[in-house]
Design an enzyme around this catalytic site. Structure first.
Site, PDB file in Angstrom:
ATOM      1  N   LYS A 130       0.864  -1.192   0.000  1.00  0.00           N
ATOM      2  CA  LYS A 130       0.000   0.000   0.000  1.00  0.00           C
ATOM      3  C   LYS A 130       0.891   1.229   0.000  1.00  0.00           C
ATOM      4  O   LYS A 130       2.041   1.162   0.439  1.00  0.00           O
ATOM      5  CB  LYS A 130      -0.864   0.027   1.265  1.00  0.00           C
ATOM      6  CG  LYS A 130      -2.084   0.925   1.152  1.00  0.00           C
ATOM      7  CD  LYS A 130      -3.217   0.194   0.478  1.00  0.00           C
ATOM      8  CE  LYS A 130      -4.382   1.091   0.168  1.00  0.00           C
ATOM      9  NZ  LYS A 130      -5.565   0.308  -0.267  1.00  0.00           N
ATOM     10  N   ASP A 170      -6.958   4.329  -4.604  1.00  0.00           N
ATOM     11  CA  ASP A 170      -7.619   4.249  -3.290  1.00  0.00           C
ATOM     12  C   ASP A 170      -8.209   5.652  -3.074  1.00  0.00           C
ATOM     13  O   ASP A 170      -8.444   6.365  -4.066  1.00  0.00           O
ATOM     14  CB  ASP A 170      -6.609   3.846  -2.190  1.00  0.00           C
ATOM     15  CG  ASP A 170      -7.296   3.422  -0.892  1.00  0.00           C
ATOM     16  OD1 ASP A 170      -7.758   2.280  -0.815  1.00  0.00           O
ATOM     17  OD2 ASP A 170      -7.394   4.243   0.043  1.00  0.00           O
TER      18      ASP A 170
HETATM   19  P1  NDP Z   1     -12.833   8.075  -3.069  1.00  0.00           P
HETATM   20  O1  NDP Z   1     -11.724   9.035  -2.910  1.00  0.00           O
HETATM   21  O2  NDP Z   1     -13.405   7.840  -4.404  1.00  0.00           O
HETATM   22  O3  NDP Z   1     -14.034   8.449  -2.090  1.00  0.00           O
HETATM   23  C1  NDP Z   1     -13.826   8.532  -0.714  1.00  0.00           C
HETATM   24  C2  NDP Z   1     -15.151   8.880  -0.051  1.00  0.00           C
HETATM   25  O4  NDP Z   1     -15.010   8.714   1.361  1.00  0.00           O
HETATM   26  C3  NDP Z   1     -15.558  10.323  -0.282  1.00  0.00           C
HETATM   27  O5  NDP Z   1     -16.947  10.428  -0.263  1.00  0.00           O
HETATM   28  C4  NDP Z   1     -14.924  11.012   0.928  1.00  0.00           C
HETATM   29  O6  NDP Z   1     -15.525  12.239   1.273  1.00  0.00           O
HETATM   30  C5  NDP Z   1     -15.149   9.981   1.998  1.00  0.00           C
HETATM   31  N1  NDP Z   1     -14.112  10.153   3.043  1.00  0.00           N
HETATM   32  C6  NDP Z   1     -12.774  10.044   2.855  1.00  0.00           C
HETATM   33  N2  NDP Z   1     -12.114  10.300   4.002  1.00  0.00           N
HETATM   34  C7  NDP Z   1     -13.068  10.571   4.891  1.00  0.00           C
HETATM   35  C8  NDP Z   1     -13.022  10.906   6.270  1.00  0.00           C
HETATM   36  N3  NDP Z   1     -11.839  11.030   6.929  1.00  0.00           N
HETATM   37  N4  NDP Z   1     -14.206  11.094   6.899  1.00  0.00           N
HETATM   38  C9  NDP Z   1     -15.386  10.965   6.228  1.00  0.00           C
HETATM   39  N5  NDP Z   1     -15.484  10.665   4.920  1.00  0.00           N
HETATM   40  C10 NDP Z   1     -14.340  10.462   4.279  1.00  0.00           C
HETATM   41  O7  NDP Z   1     -12.285   6.698  -2.445  1.00  0.00           O
HETATM   42  P2  NDP Z   1     -12.827   5.220  -2.646  1.00  0.00           P
HETATM   43  O8  NDP Z   1     -14.297   5.216  -2.844  1.00  0.00           O
HETATM   44  O9  NDP Z   1     -11.959   4.561  -3.635  1.00  0.00           O
HETATM   45  O10 NDP Z   1     -12.471   4.577  -1.225  1.00  0.00           O
HETATM   46  C11 NDP Z   1     -13.403   4.503  -0.153  1.00  0.00           C
HETATM   47  C12 NDP Z   1     -12.962   3.401   0.804  1.00  0.00           C
HETATM   48  O11 NDP Z   1     -12.957   2.148   0.105  1.00  0.00           O
HETATM   49  C13 NDP Z   1     -11.569   3.552   1.401  1.00  0.00           C
HETATM   50  O12 NDP Z   1     -11.565   3.027   2.722  1.00  0.00           O
HETATM   51  C14 NDP Z   1     -10.709   2.662   0.517  1.00  0.00           C
HETATM   52  O13 NDP Z   1      -9.551   2.224   1.177  1.00  0.00           O
HETATM   53  C15 NDP Z   1     -11.680   1.524   0.287  1.00  0.00           C
HETATM   54  N6  NDP Z   1     -11.424   0.677  -0.891  1.00  0.00           N
HETATM   55  C16 NDP Z   1     -11.284   1.210  -2.142  1.00  0.00           C
HETATM   56  C17 NDP Z   1     -11.069   0.386  -3.225  1.00  0.00           C
HETATM   57  C18 NDP Z   1     -10.990   0.906  -4.616  1.00  0.00           C
HETATM   58  O14 NDP Z   1     -10.886   0.083  -5.551  1.00  0.00           O
HETATM   59  N7  NDP Z   1     -11.074   2.200  -4.853  1.00  0.00           N
HETATM   60  C19 NDP Z   1     -10.910  -1.072  -3.067  1.00  0.00           C
HETATM   61  C20 NDP Z   1     -11.147  -1.543  -1.719  1.00  0.00           C
HETATM   62  C21 NDP Z   1     -11.357  -0.674  -0.688  1.00  0.00           C
HETATM   63  P3  NDP Z   1     -14.744  13.634   0.985  1.00  0.00           P
HETATM   64  O15 NDP Z   1     -14.885  13.871  -0.476  1.00  0.00           O
HETATM   65  O16 NDP Z   1     -15.454  14.624   1.830  1.00  0.00           O
HETATM   66  O17 NDP Z   1     -13.314  13.411   1.418  1.00  0.00           O
HETATM   67  O1  2IT Z   2      -7.959  -1.405  -0.705  1.00  0.00           O
HETATM   68  C1  2IT Z   2      -7.891  -1.922  -1.837  1.00  0.00           C
HETATM   69  O2  2IT Z   2      -8.023  -3.129  -2.007  1.00  0.00           O
HETATM   70  C2  2IT Z   2      -7.670  -1.040  -2.988  1.00  0.00           C
HETATM   71  N1  2IT Z   2      -7.599   0.170  -2.818  1.00  0.00           N
HETATM   72  C3  2IT Z   2      -7.489  -1.625  -4.360  1.00  0.00           C
HETATM   73  C4  2IT Z   2      -6.065  -2.082  -4.561  1.00  0.00           C
HETATM   74  C5  2IT Z   2      -5.723  -2.547  -5.956  1.00  0.00           C
HETATM   75  O3  2IT Z   2      -4.546  -2.888  -6.135  1.00  0.00           O
HETATM   76  O4  2IT Z   2      -6.577  -2.578  -6.837  1.00  0.00           O
END
Ligand code: NDP
Ligand code: 2IT
Length: 451
Positions: A130, A170
């Protein structure tokens, strides 16, 4: 504070606490995993003897670096970049990059540690890693984002490669950032390879990667409901936190499966639309305009906006899917959800439920799908992107989607079966941790002790 039955596990945890003092997220993630290992320690003395658990909690490599870049005013800015290469026993390091002001060693290490088990659960050959930076993409111009990404990659490129370490997106890293990072890697390495996943479709990206985490979360939830409660998503009321990549495509698949999603949020507040979220409006606001979720209420009548993101858990629902960030759902929120009749919770974000919340759900008999299992669809589809890049070929949307569905179904059953085999049937936290661990542990054992 002693919390382990096994003196060996207590010793491992004490050492981790000593070595990583002041890193609460990392210690939280390690503690939860070690708690699941009590029956493993009893049944697999060979793994204890080989020091597998002592080794798995220590990253193989941790890289921290300066990222300096010039903003639109011509001022020099300095951020901190990270990459943790946690475990490479079953494949090249693999995991996302997070850009958020809260990023620090503790956050990167907790995410990298979780990634080891998650990637193993997918069944694909990927180790755990990561990375990210405390750079805040909010309010930055495209030019600033590009210059930051180029500077970040100027250091990172020497540590990664398609057979070494393959980063992805992420929080704060989507298709735009991956494009800038890929362009800079290609320039520096003089190689066109699948060194990043989540790429654009014109230069090696996989169909379904954008949708994969959210879709996968719903495939997992569907399987969990069907097998453990003889229930479907049809007609269920669903609350989803966040409004980023994971939340948007979780909403899309939930709606396709007949559920009604009534709420979404960002870090400022949440929207409640009793008629069901209009996803085209959300996509326009978040993906095109990069604006705040609050905008929704000025475009959809009957919808409400409330300041403060935690209030989203007071909305009555059947299924809750936390898809924003770590520790966003605490014990109090869990009690409110339980009181309001929630039947299932599945984690789209990484470690969104606090330990108190997880305990409350499990005690109340609420189905609980932990992040490592429930959100593995994103990295699984990244694995499929790596596979397509190696073949210099690409599969159709339907082909990738079908593979994703099969992977998520298998993850549910593997976690469930491990929970049964190790004596706590239906405890998917324990089942996912053990199922993910055993494959990595065996690979480490066979490869010897040299690292
Ligand atoms: P994005 O950046 O697309 O969206 C993040 C969302 O979460 C936004 O709505 C943001 O709001 C909110 N957010 C972020 N930080 C905070 C905080 N400290 N408090 C409250 N809200 C918060 O990210 P993703 O959708 O990709 O990721 C969301 C989650 O999913 C994370 O935990 C990530 O690790 C996990 N994840 C993502 C994957 C992927 O493929 N993208 C895969 C597996 C897990 P704001 O705009 O106000 O910051
Ligand atoms: O938390 C996660 O699994 C991710 N942000 C996706 C990682 C990846 O390599 O696609």
């Amino acid at each position: 504070m002693s919390s382990f039955k096994s003196a060996y596990l207590q010793g491992v945890y004490d050492t981790v606490c000593k070595r990583n003092a002041g890193e609460p997220e990392f210690l939280q993630a390690v503690k939860e995993v070690l708690e699941s290992f009590e029956p493993v320690v009893e049944r697999r003395p060979d793994l204890v003897e080989a020091g597998i658990i002592d080794r798995i909690v220590e990253p193989e490599r941790f890289i921290q670096f300066r990222v300096s870049w010039v903003d639109d005013q011509g001022k020099v800015q300095v951020n901190r970049g990270f990459r943790v290469q946690f475990n490479s026993a079953i494949g090249p390091y693999k995991g996302g990059l997070r850009l958020h002001p809260s990023v620090c060693a503790s956050v990167i290490k907790f995410l990298g540690f979780e990634q080891i088990f998650k990637n193993s659960l997918t069944g694909l050959p990927m180790g755990g890693g990561k990375g990210g930076s405390d750079f805040d993409p909010k309010g930055k111009s495209d030019g600033e984002i590009m210059r930051f990404c180029q500077s970040f990659m100027t250091e990172l490129y020497r540590h990664i490669g398609p057979d070494t370490d393959v980063p992805a997106g992420d929080i704060g890293v989507g298709a735009r950032e991956i494009g800038y990072l890929f362009g800079q890697y290609k320039r520096l390495a003089n190689e066109f390879t699948g060194v990043l996943t989540g790429k654009g479709l014109t230069y090696g990206g996989s169909l379904v990667r954008t949708q994969a985490t959210g879709y996968g979360l719903l495939y997992f939830t569907r399987e969990m409901l069907a097998n453990m409660k003889k229930e479907t998503l049809e007609g269920k009321t669903v609350v989803i936190s966040g409004s980023g990549n994971v939340a948007i495509y979780a909403t899309e698949k939930a709606q396709q499966l007949g559920a009604k999603v009534v709420a979404l949020s960002d870090s400022n507040g949440y929207i409640y639309d009793p008629a069901g979220i209009k996803l085209d409006v959300v996509k326009q606001i978040k993906e095109v305009e990069r604006a705040r979720i609050k905008e929704y209420v000025s475009r959809v009548s009957g919808a409400e906006y409330h300041e403060g993101c935690k209030g989203i858990w007071t909305i009555k629902c059947d299924v809750a899917l936390p898809c924003a960030t770590q520790n966003e759902l605490d014990g109090e929120a869990a009690q409110t959800l339980i009181k309001n009749g929630v039947i299932a919770v599945a984690e789209g974000a990484n470690m969104p439920s606090t330990p108190d919340a997880v305990e409350a759900f499990q005690k109340a008999g609420v189905l609980f799908g932990p992040a490592k299992a429930a959100n593995a669809g994103g990295v699984a589809t990244s694995g499929l992107e790596m596979c397509q890049n190696s073949m210099r070929y690409s599969w159709s949307f339907e082909e990738v989607d079908k593979k994703l569905e099969d992977i998520m179904t298998n993850i549910f059953h593997n976690a469930y079966n491990a929970s049964k085999e190790f004596g706590d049937e239906g405890n998917l936290v324990m089942g996912a941790n053990i199922a993910g661990f055993l494959k990595v542990a065996d690979a480490m054992k066979w490869q010897g002790v040299a690292y």
